[in-house]
Design a protein around this motif. Structure first.
Motif, PDB file in Angstrom:
ATOM      1  N   CYS A 123     -22.496 -27.079  25.400  1.00 46.43           N
ATOM      2  CA  CYS A 123     -23.905 -27.400  25.657  1.00 46.43           C
ATOM      3  C   CYS A 123     -24.450 -26.539  26.795  1.00 46.43           C
ATOM      4  O   CYS A 123     -25.557 -26.004  26.718  1.00 46.43           O
ATOM      5  N   ARG A 124     -23.648 -26.343  27.833  1.00 44.38           N
ATOM      6  CA  ARG A 124     -24.079 -25.567  29.012  1.00 44.38           C
ATOM      7  C   ARG A 124     -24.333 -24.106  28.601  1.00 44.38           C
ATOM      8  O   ARG A 124     -25.322 -23.497  29.025  1.00 44.38           O
ATOM      9  N   ASN A 125     -23.474 -23.556  27.758  1.00 42.60           N
ATOM     10  CA  ASN A 125     -23.656 -22.176  27.286  1.00 42.60           C
ATOM     11  C   ASN A 125     -25.029 -22.011  26.638  1.00 42.60           C
ATOM     12  O   ASN A 125     -25.748 -21.062  26.888  1.00 42.60           O
ATOM     13  N   ALA A 126     -25.402 -22.995  25.806  1.00 42.07           N
ATOM     14  CA  ALA A 126     -26.680 -22.925  25.096  1.00 42.07           C
ATOM     15  C   ALA A 126     -27.844 -23.045  26.079  1.00 42.07           C
ATOM     16  O   ALA A 126     -28.900 -22.448  25.886  1.00 42.07           O
ATOM     17  N   MET A 127     -27.622 -23.821  27.169  1.00 39.70           N
ATOM     18  CA  MET A 127     -28.708 -24.007  28.139  1.00 39.70           C
ATOM     19  C   MET A 127     -28.738 -22.863  29.154  1.00 39.70           C
ATOM     20  O   MET A 127     -29.656 -22.747  29.950  1.00 39.70           O
ATOM     21  N   THR A 128     -27.712 -22.020  29.109  1.00 37.89           N
ATOM     22  CA  THR A 128     -27.699 -20.822  29.966  1.00 37.89           C
ATOM     23  C   THR A 128     -28.342 -19.652  29.220  1.00 37.89           C
ATOM     24  O   THR A 128     -29.207 -18.971  29.737  1.00 37.89           O
ATOM     25  N   TYR A 129     -27.902 -19.465  27.974  1.00 34.24           N
ATOM     26  CA  TYR A 129     -28.370 -18.292  27.210  1.00 34.24           C
ATOM     27  C   TYR A 129     -29.829 -18.455  26.764  1.00 34.24           C
ATOM     28  O   TYR A 129     -30.608 -17.502  26.820  1.00 34.24           O
ATOM     29  N   ASN A 130     -30.191 -19.675  26.327  1.00 43.38           N
ATOM     30  CA  ASN A 130     -31.523 -19.880  25.762  1.00 43.38           C
ATOM     31  C   ASN A 130     -32.526 -20.395  26.806  1.00 43.38           C
ATOM     32  O   ASN A 130     -32.168 -21.190  27.666  1.00 43.38           O
ATOM     33  N   ALA A 131     -33.772 -19.955  26.699  1.00 41.59           N
ATOM     34  CA  ALA A 131     -34.810 -20.435  27.623  1.00 41.59           C
ATOM     35  C   ALA A 131     -35.112 -21.914  27.341  1.00 41.59           C
ATOM     36  O   ALA A 131     -34.917 -22.376  26.226  1.00 41.59           O
ATOM     37  N   PRO A 132     -35.591 -22.636  28.374  1.00 41.39           N
ATOM     38  CA  PRO A 132     -35.839 -24.081  28.224  1.00 41.39           C
ATOM     39  C   PRO A 132     -36.780 -24.445  27.083  1.00 41.39           C
ATOM     40  O   PRO A 132     -36.698 -25.528  26.524  1.00 41.39           O
ATOM     41  N   ASP A 133     -37.690 -23.508  26.716  1.00 41.09           N
ATOM     42  CA  ASP A 133     -38.680 -23.876  25.678  1.00 41.09           C
ATOM     43  C   ASP A 133     -38.201 -23.477  24.277  1.00 41.09           C
ATOM     44  O   ASP A 133     -39.010 -23.201  23.404  1.00 41.09           O
ATOM     45  N   THR A 134     -36.866 -23.386  24.098  1.00 37.75           N
ATOM     46  CA  THR A 134     -36.360 -23.005  22.774  1.00 37.75           C
ATOM     47  C   THR A 134     -35.737 -24.216  22.065  1.00 37.75           C
ATOM     48  O   THR A 134     -35.300 -25.170  22.717  1.00 37.75           O
ATOM     49  N   ILE A 135     -35.653 -24.126  20.741  1.00 37.10           N
ATOM     50  CA  ILE A 135     -35.061 -25.236  19.961  1.00 37.10           C
ATOM     51  C   ILE A 135     -33.587 -25.385  20.312  1.00 37.10           C
ATOM     52  O   ILE A 135     -33.044 -26.491  20.298  1.00 37.10           O
ATOM     53  N   TYR A 136     -32.917 -24.250  20.664  1.00 37.67           N
ATOM     54  CA  TYR A 136     -31.482 -24.320  20.959  1.00 37.67           C
ATOM     55  C   TYR A 136     -31.225 -25.033  22.280  1.00 37.67           C
ATOM     56  O   TYR A 136     -30.307 -25.838  22.398  1.00 37.67           O
ATOM     57  N   PHE A 137     -32.055 -24.700  23.297  1.00 41.10           N
ATOM     58  CA  PHE A 137     -31.909 -25.351  24.614  1.00 41.10           C
ATOM     59  C   PHE A 137     -32.123 -26.863  24.451  1.00 41.10           C
ATOM     60  O   PHE A 137     -31.333 -27.685  24.895  1.00 41.10           O
ATOM     61  N   ARG A 138     -33.204 -27.216  23.737  1.00 41.74           N
ATOM     62  CA  ARG A 138     -33.547 -28.644  23.571  1.00 41.74           C
ATOM     63  C   ARG A 138     -32.447 -29.371  22.794  1.00 41.74           C
ATOM     64  O   ARG A 138     -32.051 -30.486  23.135  1.00 41.74           O
ATOM     65  N   ALA A 139     -31.914 -28.693  21.753  1.00 42.33           N
ATOM     66  CA  ALA A 139     -30.858 -29.325  20.947  1.00 42.33           C
ATOM     67  C   ALA A 139     -29.610 -29.541  21.800  1.00 42.33           C
ATOM     68  O   ALA A 139     -28.948 -30.582  21.689  1.00 42.33           O
ATOM     69  N   ALA A 140     -29.309 -28.571  22.683  1.00 45.91           N
ATOM     70  CA  ALA A 140     -28.119 -28.689  23.547  1.00 45.91           C
ATOM     71  C   ALA A 140     -28.281 -29.839  24.539  1.00 45.91           C
ATOM     72  O   ALA A 140     -27.357 -30.616  24.767  1.00 45.91           O
ATOM     73  N   LYS A 141     -29.490 -29.971  25.080  1.00 43.29           N
ATOM     74  CA  LYS A 141     -29.765 -31.034  26.075  1.00 43.29           C
ATOM     75  C   LYS A 141     -29.574 -32.392  25.407  1.00 43.29           C
ATOM     76  O   LYS A 141     -28.888 -33.270  25.926  1.00 43.29           O
ATOM     77  N   LYS A 142     -30.139 -32.513  24.203  1.00 47.62           N
ATOM     78  CA  LYS A 142     -30.072 -33.787  23.465  1.00 47.62           C
ATOM     79  C   LYS A 142     -28.610 -34.107  23.121  1.00 47.62           C
ATOM     80  O   LYS A 142     -28.120 -35.208  23.351  1.00 47.62           O
ATOM     81  N   LEU A 143     -27.894 -33.086  22.637  1.00 47.48           N
ATOM     82  CA  LEU A 143     -26.487 -33.282  22.234  1.00 47.48           C
ATOM     83  C   LEU A 143     -25.625 -33.658  23.433  1.00 47.48           C
ATOM     84  O   LEU A 143     -24.769 -34.542  23.340  1.00 47.48           O
ATOM     85  N   SER A 144     -25.910 -33.047  24.589  1.00 48.88           N
ATOM     86  CA  SER A 144     -25.069 -33.349  25.762  1.00 48.88           C
ATOM     87  C   SER A 144     -25.283 -34.794  26.212  1.00 48.88           C
ATOM     88  O   SER A 144     -24.342 -35.462  26.629  1.00 48.88           O
ATOM     89  N   ARG A 145     -26.512 -35.305  26.035  1.00 50.11           N
ATOM     90  CA  ARG A 145     -26.776 -36.713  26.409  1.00 50.11           C
ATOM     91  C   ARG A 145     -26.040 -37.642  25.447  1.00 50.11           C
ATOM     92  O   ARG A 145     -25.431 -38.638  25.863  1.00 50.11           O
ATOM     93  N   ILE A 146     -26.043 -37.288  24.155  1.00 49.87           N
ATOM     94  CA  ILE A 146     -25.339 -38.116  23.159  1.00 49.87           C
ATOM     95  C   ILE A 146     -23.849 -38.136  23.469  1.00 49.87           C
ATOM     96  O   ILE A 146     -23.206 -39.178  23.469  1.00 49.87           O
ATOM     97  N   GLY A 147     -23.308 -36.974  23.805  1.00 49.54           N
ATOM     98  CA  GLY A 147     -21.878 -36.874  24.110  1.00 49.54           C
ATOM     99  C   GLY A 147     -21.507 -37.669  25.338  1.00 49.54           C
ATOM    100  O   GLY A 147     -20.486 -38.360  25.364  1.00 49.54           O
TER     101      GLY A 147
END
Ligand SMILES: CC(=O)c1cc(-c2ccccn2)c2ncccn12
Length: 121
Positions: free
Chosen positions: A80-104
């Motif tokens: 999840c951190r990799n996705a939030m490092t590589y992708n900008a906050p306003d991207t679908i990947y960043f948002r998906a990683a944030k959501k997934l990390s909360r679920i985990g």
């Protein structure tokens, strides 16, 4: 290297396999299913030093790499951190990683662990 496959999967690995399946199902767009190539993500391999994805976690589980829950959690949080490092906050990947990390985080939380421990003696 030929790694002996685990004939019978013990209760701990069954628990991790359950967690992995649950988290994979939450990634309905399959953004985290496979390793990310520099083709779909320019310069990914030079920006993300330790890439990880669900298929890699599956392999590590099958090879008996995970001996503790924190190793498993560590790989998931790194993914999840990799996705939030590589992708900008306003991207679908960043948002998906944030959501997934909360679920985990909720899935492998203390109280759930207390319950899980109740069954594994
Ligand atoms: C997770 C992630 O960072 C990601 C997944 C993907 C992805 C995953 C599957 C299919 C298409 N794209 C992606 N593409 C461009 C930039 C970043 N990504």
């Amino acid at each position: 290297s030929a790694v002996p496959s685990q004939a019978s999967v013990g209760p701990f690995d069954q628990l991790l396999s359950y967690y992995l399946s649950y988290l994979e199902r939450k990634d309905d767009k399959k953004f985290f299913a496979f390793p990310i190539t520099d083709v779909i993500a320019p310069n990914y391999s030079s920006i993300v030093k330790h890439p990880v994805d669900f298929s890699t976690m599956r392999k590590k589980l099958a090879r008996g790499y995970y001996h503790t829950l924190s190793q498993f959690k560590g790989d998931f949080e790194l993914m999840c951190r990799n996705a939030m490092t590589y992708n900008a906050p306003d991207t679908i990947y960043f948002r998906a990683a944030k959501k997934l990390s909360r679920i985990g985080a909720k899935l492998v939380s203390k109280d759930r662990l207390k319950n899980a421990k109740r069954f594994v003696h």
